[in-house]
Enzyme design. Structure first.
Site, PDB file in Angstrom:
ATOM      1  N   THR A  34       0.842  -1.195   0.000  1.00 37.97           N
ATOM      2  CA  THR A  34       0.000   0.000   0.000  1.00 37.97           C
ATOM      3  C   THR A  34       0.879   1.249   0.000  1.00 37.97           C
ATOM      4  OG1 THR A  34      -1.689  -1.240   1.182  1.00 37.97           O
ATOM      5  CG2 THR A  34      -1.898   1.150   1.193  1.00 37.97           C
ATOM      6  N   GLU A 225      -4.993  -4.480  -2.981  1.00 38.41           N
ATOM      7  CA  GLU A 225      -5.679  -5.731  -2.637  1.00 38.41           C
ATOM      8  C   GLU A 225      -6.186  -6.437  -3.896  1.00 38.41           C
ATOM      9  OE1 GLU A 225      -5.605  -6.622   0.464  1.00 38.41           O
ATOM     10  OE2 GLU A 225      -5.568  -4.802   1.681  1.00 38.41           O
ATOM     11  N   ARG A 614      -2.125  -8.358  11.208  1.00 41.49           N
ATOM     12  CA  ARG A 614      -2.497  -6.962  11.488  1.00 41.49           C
ATOM     13  C   ARG A 614      -1.699  -6.419  12.662  1.00 41.49           C
ATOM     14  NH1 ARG A 614      -3.220  -5.888   7.213  1.00 41.49           N
ATOM     15  NH2 ARG A 614      -2.579  -8.013   6.822  1.00 41.49           N
TER      16      ARG A 614
HETATM   17  P1  ATP Z   1      -1.026  -5.603   3.818  1.00 39.67           P
HETATM   18  O1  ATP Z   1      -0.741  -6.816   2.952  1.00 39.67           O
HETATM   19  O2  ATP Z   1      -1.373  -6.011   5.197  1.00 39.67           O
HETATM   20  O3  ATP Z   1      -2.002  -4.669   3.178  1.00 39.67           O
HETATM   21  P2  ATP Z   1       1.108  -3.905   2.901  1.00 39.67           P
HETATM   22  O4  ATP Z   1       2.049  -4.747   2.116  1.00 39.67           O
HETATM   23  O5  ATP Z   1       0.163  -3.067   2.161  1.00 39.67           O
HETATM   24  O6  ATP Z   1       0.369  -4.830   3.957  1.00 39.67           O
HETATM   25  P3  ATP Z   1       1.865  -1.454   4.175  1.00 39.67           P
HETATM   26  O7  ATP Z   1       0.621  -1.232   4.958  1.00 39.67           O
HETATM   27  O8  ATP Z   1       2.100  -0.659   2.967  1.00 39.67           O
HETATM   28  O9  ATP Z   1       1.997  -3.017   3.850  1.00 39.67           O
HETATM   29  O10 ATP Z   1       3.129  -1.304   5.120  1.00 39.67           O
HETATM   30  C1  ATP Z   1       3.165  -1.870   6.416  1.00 39.67           C
HETATM   31  C2  ATP Z   1       3.849  -0.932   7.380  1.00 39.67           C
HETATM   32  O11 ATP Z   1       5.226  -0.868   7.106  1.00 39.67           O
HETATM   33  C3  ATP Z   1       3.327   0.478   7.286  1.00 39.67           C
HETATM   34  O12 ATP Z   1       3.283   1.035   8.564  1.00 39.67           O
HETATM   35  C4  ATP Z   1       4.355   1.148   6.409  1.00 39.67           C
HETATM   36  O13 ATP Z   1       4.405   2.537   6.626  1.00 39.67           O
HETATM   37  C5  ATP Z   1       5.640   0.465   6.850  1.00 39.67           C
HETATM   38  N1  ATP Z   1       6.674   0.456   5.790  1.00 39.67           N
HETATM   39  C6  ATP Z   1       6.590  -0.130   4.588  1.00 39.67           C
HETATM   40  N2  ATP Z   1       7.720   0.043   3.877  1.00 39.67           N
HETATM   41  C7  ATP Z   1       8.547   0.768   4.649  1.00 39.67           C
HETATM   42  C8  ATP Z   1       9.896   1.280   4.492  1.00 39.67           C
HETATM   43  N3  ATP Z   1      10.599   1.093   3.373  1.00 39.67           N
HETATM   44  N4  ATP Z   1      10.408   1.965   5.530  1.00 39.67           N
HETATM   45  C9  ATP Z   1       9.704   2.155   6.663  1.00 39.67           C
HETATM   46  N5  ATP Z   1       8.471   1.704   6.873  1.00 39.67           N
HETATM   47  C10 ATP Z   1       7.894   1.016   5.895  1.00 39.67           C
HETATM   48 MG    MG Z   2      -1.940  -2.976   2.117  1.00 39.26          MG
END
Ligand code: ATP
Ligand code: MG
Length: 754
Positions: A34, A225, A614
């Site tokens: 995301t 998603e 989560r």
């Molecule tokens: P989900 O599959 O549950 O939707 P996601 O892959 O979309 O997860 P995100 O919600 O985008 O994951 O990121 C998870 C957390 O990690 C968030 O708080 C995001 O800000 C942090 N995060 C992601 N990448 C980095 C990064 N390179 N540096 C610091 N924080 C990060």
């Molecule tokens: Mg996500």
């Protein structure tokens, strides 16, 4: 490199800056998918791409708003003009502009799930179909699934496989029902939720010049998603991108292991097809989890490993080990509630966690009640997402129905709801007469009322009603949504109806009506355009459109720091410092409805995977040994998913971990309904000869008796509670570990020995 891009790791950065051609990011939870989308939008804006040419499809409107907010930080105010929202909300806006192209009025009504069901059940009633053979819910799902698979009623009837399937399922009339339902929605100028996708698809399909317009408009398309998009949504995406000469700048992010809507037609095949359909696809894999501590990541990896069919991924974290996952075993659901709240109190006082970092997740909405009660008792603000949401409450629906009927006289469900509420002497028989006339002459219910209503026995009342509604309608030209709603609430006497009721419920209803009016006022007074950043339309029609599409997760609340309660489905994409995943029992999670096949169990497992991922730092898994469900006391085993976690990742709370350890090794490949061994019983239980074991009548078991149990050996009945069917005995079996057991007497085989 722009400064904001420094917050990305190298692969994320590549995914963000590869803006030409199709891009796919497949990666596990918490890996920043995301985040990639958000940064990508900011990056596009920084490259001078006009915001209105970016289409970002998110899972909830809330997610869209949060995304815009975050982009706002890096890209400034123009981010509000990005088209970000759910498939339903964005496409319904376009439909409103283009409705007449496919034969709908531009002020079409949106039928919510309740409206759809009510329409289906009235057809079933009119046709005298057997209600048991044609249950409204499953008919509704069947229609929905036909629509999502682009099967029109005609196509359905021509499809011999579907037809013989219906014969076998003893619903031979289904295709007629489907066709009638579609016809009536159309006549009422209404689209149900599926139509918002289906009709948009038709629009793109049947009107090439319109399809071209939107292809040209949306130069950059993004989907979060992606694993949960269904066939129809994917079809729309293809129509918007796969066309000679069109830009094909689509970026989808998702995780097959988090696909949790198979029942709605989302399949892993989406992702596989996506790679096939778009050649030149660039795929990125993100492997670092930034969200959770090590114990949580390890547990998640281990559990999902039990699912065979998946795109293999590795996910690691460089975060500290963090706390182990805590398991709570409660005697019953009340105790489960109490212990969860105890822990929440401790988190608040000892770890100073704010409420909004805490969430309670459950498999079914009905589980929320007990936690609500305990939270209320401790004065902890909380908010329920889903379940009986504000907009589903009777009085709120009443006023909204008035407003809908004013905007669209053809809206039959709304009209039926308000015509005799408050009571004005228009009886059921008159209404049946009118419905019959409407059907016979192929006119709308409203037209039937206008034509023949005044000549019926309720003639005077109908004339007055028609005049009143016509008067409201006239005012839509001059009044904004709020002024009009206020006028309608008063003039229809709806407000008085509730204000006159001085019971507690009546007061609550009045408050809800007031709250709805407040919401409408806020809508007319704020200039923020939630979806598209275009000039805000403050008409009643525009307001109705907005609320019809609020997903449960989008509801507003006054309190800003609250504990969140929601189903696991609603928690997708979110993160909290502390998660309480409750009700981890066989038959509940995994659900009893999933016990028939490995595929369904696998989907439950993905759901469990979504739930535990989560959590950032604190994770509790709780289960109750007995709980009331459907009015009966049930006695359930701990969920198989608990056993699938390595004991090393679990914290020992009172012997639970050993129990699970004993029960789990070696990992068993169990399918659905197969009997599962009870939590291990110590070997010391003496053998009881089945030949001499004659169970006593369960009604005769009373406190104080000494009894024998085939597996647990000798026990002393300490307490019997519950009545008749639901009598439960608390028995102390001295020969086993965890000697105190609660046993549902109806099912138990106990022999009185003393
Ligand atoms: P989900 O599959 O549950 O939707 P996601 O892959 O979309 O997860 P995100 O919600 O985008 O994951 O990121 C998870 C957390 O990690 C968030 O708080 C995001 O800000 C942090 N995060 C992601 N990448 C980095 C990064 N390179 N540096 C610091 N924080 C990060
Ligand atoms: Mg996500």
């Amino acid at each position: 490199m722009s400064d904001f891009l420094k917050g990305l790791n190298p692969v994320q950065l590549q995914a963000v800056t590869t803006i030409q051609g199709p891009v796919l990011v497949i990666a596990g939870p918490g890996s920043g998918k995301t985040r990639v989308l958000t940064f990508r939008i900011a990056y596009l804006l920084s490259q001078g791409v006009p915001p209105s040419s970016i289409l970002a499809l998110t899972f909830t409107n809330k997610a869209a708003r949060e995304m815009k907010e975050r982009i706002g930080h890096v890209a400034g105010p123009k981010s509000s003009q990005v088209w970000a929202g759910t498939f339903h909300s964005l496409f319904s806006r376009i439909l409103r502009i283009e409705a007449d192209q496919i034969g709908y009025p531009s002020d079409f009504t949106i039928y919510d799930t309740e409206d759809s069901k009510s329409l289906i059940s009235s057809i079933i009633k009119e046709w005298n179909l057997d209600k048991e053979a044609y249950p409204t819910n499953s008919i509704k799902n069947r229609i929905s699934s036909a629509k999502s698979n682009l099967l029109t009623p005609k196509a359905y009837e021509m499809n011999s496989e579907q037809m013989s399937n219906d014969q076998a399922s003893r619903i031979p009339q289904f295709h007629k029902l489907y066709s009638e339902y579609v016809g009536r929605c159309r006549k009422a100028g209404a689209m149900d939720f599926d139509d918002l996708l289906l009709q948009f698809f038709r629009l793109l399909q049947e009107k090439p010049e319109i399809a071209r317009k939107y292809r040209e408009r949306f130069q950059f398309i993004m989907v979060d998603e992606f694993q949960d998009t269904n066939f129809l949504q994917y079809g729309i995406l293809k129509k918007l991108t796969l066309y000679q000469g069109s830009p094909r700048n689509i970026c989808a992010v998702g995780d097959d292991a988090q696909s949790i809507y198979a029942f709605r037609g989302a399949t892993i095949d989406n992702i596989l097809d996506f790679e096939k359909d778009f050649d030149g696809m660039q795929t990125f894999k993100l492997e670092q989890n930034y969200r959770s501590t090590r114990h949580i990541v390890e547990a998640a990896n281990k559990v999902i490993g039990y699912n065979k069919r998946q795109i293999r991924k590795t996910i690691w974290t460089d975060q500290e080990d963090g706390q182990k996952i805590k398991v709570i075993k409660a005697i019953n659901d009340t105790e489960e509630g109490r212990r969860v709240i105890d822990q929440i109190m401790e988190l608040k006082t000892r770890d100073h966690l704010p409420n909004h970092e805490i969430a309670i997740l459950y498999r079914t909405n009905a589980q929320s009640r007990i936690f609500e009660e305990h939270l209320r008792r401790h004065n902890i603000p909380y908010k329920i997402f889903g379940g009986q949401s504000f907009y589903q409450r009777k009085e709120v629906k009443d006023l909204i129905a008035y407003l809908r009927a004013v905007v669209n006289h053809r809206d039959e469900e709304a009209l039926k709801r308000v015509i005799n509420f408050p009571k004005r002497g228009i009886g059921n028989s008159t209404m049946s007469q009118m419905a019959a006339l409407a059907a016979a002459e192929s006119i709308t219910l409203w037209e039937a009322l206008v034509k023949a209503g005044p000549q019926t026995r309720s003639g005077k009342a109908i004339s007055n009603f028609i005049a009143m509604m016509a008067g409201f309608r006239e005012k839509t030209e001059t009044l904004n949504a709020y002024d009009l709603a206020l006028w309608v609430a008063k003039e229809s006497r709806l407000y008085d109806e509730y204000a006159g009721d001085h019971t507690i419920e009546g007061l609550g209803r009045k408050e809800n009506i007031q709250a709805l009016l407040d919401g409408i006022q806020e809508f007319t007074e704020s200039d923020e355009e939630v979806y598209t950043g275009e000039v805000k339309d403050k008409s009643l029609a525009s307001y109705l459109q907005n609320i019809a599409l609020l997903t449960d997760a989008d509801e507003g609340t006054d309190e800003t720091d609250f504990v969140s309660l929601m189903s696991v489905h609603a928690a997708k994409g979110l993160e909290f410092l502390a998660i309480f995943l409750v009700g981890l029992e066989e038959q509940l999670f995994p659900s009893f409805m999933s016990m028939n096949s490995q595929d369904e169990i696998d989907e439950e497992r993905r759901l469990f995977y979504v739930a535990i991922t989560r959590a950032k730092a604190h994770l509790w898994l709780t289960f109750a040994q007995s709980r009331y469900r459907y009015g009966q006391m049930r006695y359930n085993e701990p969920s198989r998913f608990l056993e699938e976690i390595e004991p090393d990742n679990l914290e020992d709370t009172g012997g639970m971990v050993q129990e699970l350890e004993a029960a789990s090794a070696p990992p068993k490949a169990r399918v659905g309904g197969a009997a599962r061994p009870a939590v291990q019983v110590a070997a010391s239980v003496r053998k009881i000869d089945p030949a001499t074991f004659i169970p006593s009548a369960s009604t005769s078991i009373e406190a104080g008796m000494k009894v024998l149990h085939m597996k647990f050996g000798e026990g002393q009945v300490k307490l019997v509670d519950g009545a008749r069917e639901n009598r439960v005995a608390t028995i102390y079996f001295k020969e086993i570990d965890n000697p105190e057991r609660r046993i549902m007497l109806k099912f138990a085989k106990l022999m009185i020995v003393d």
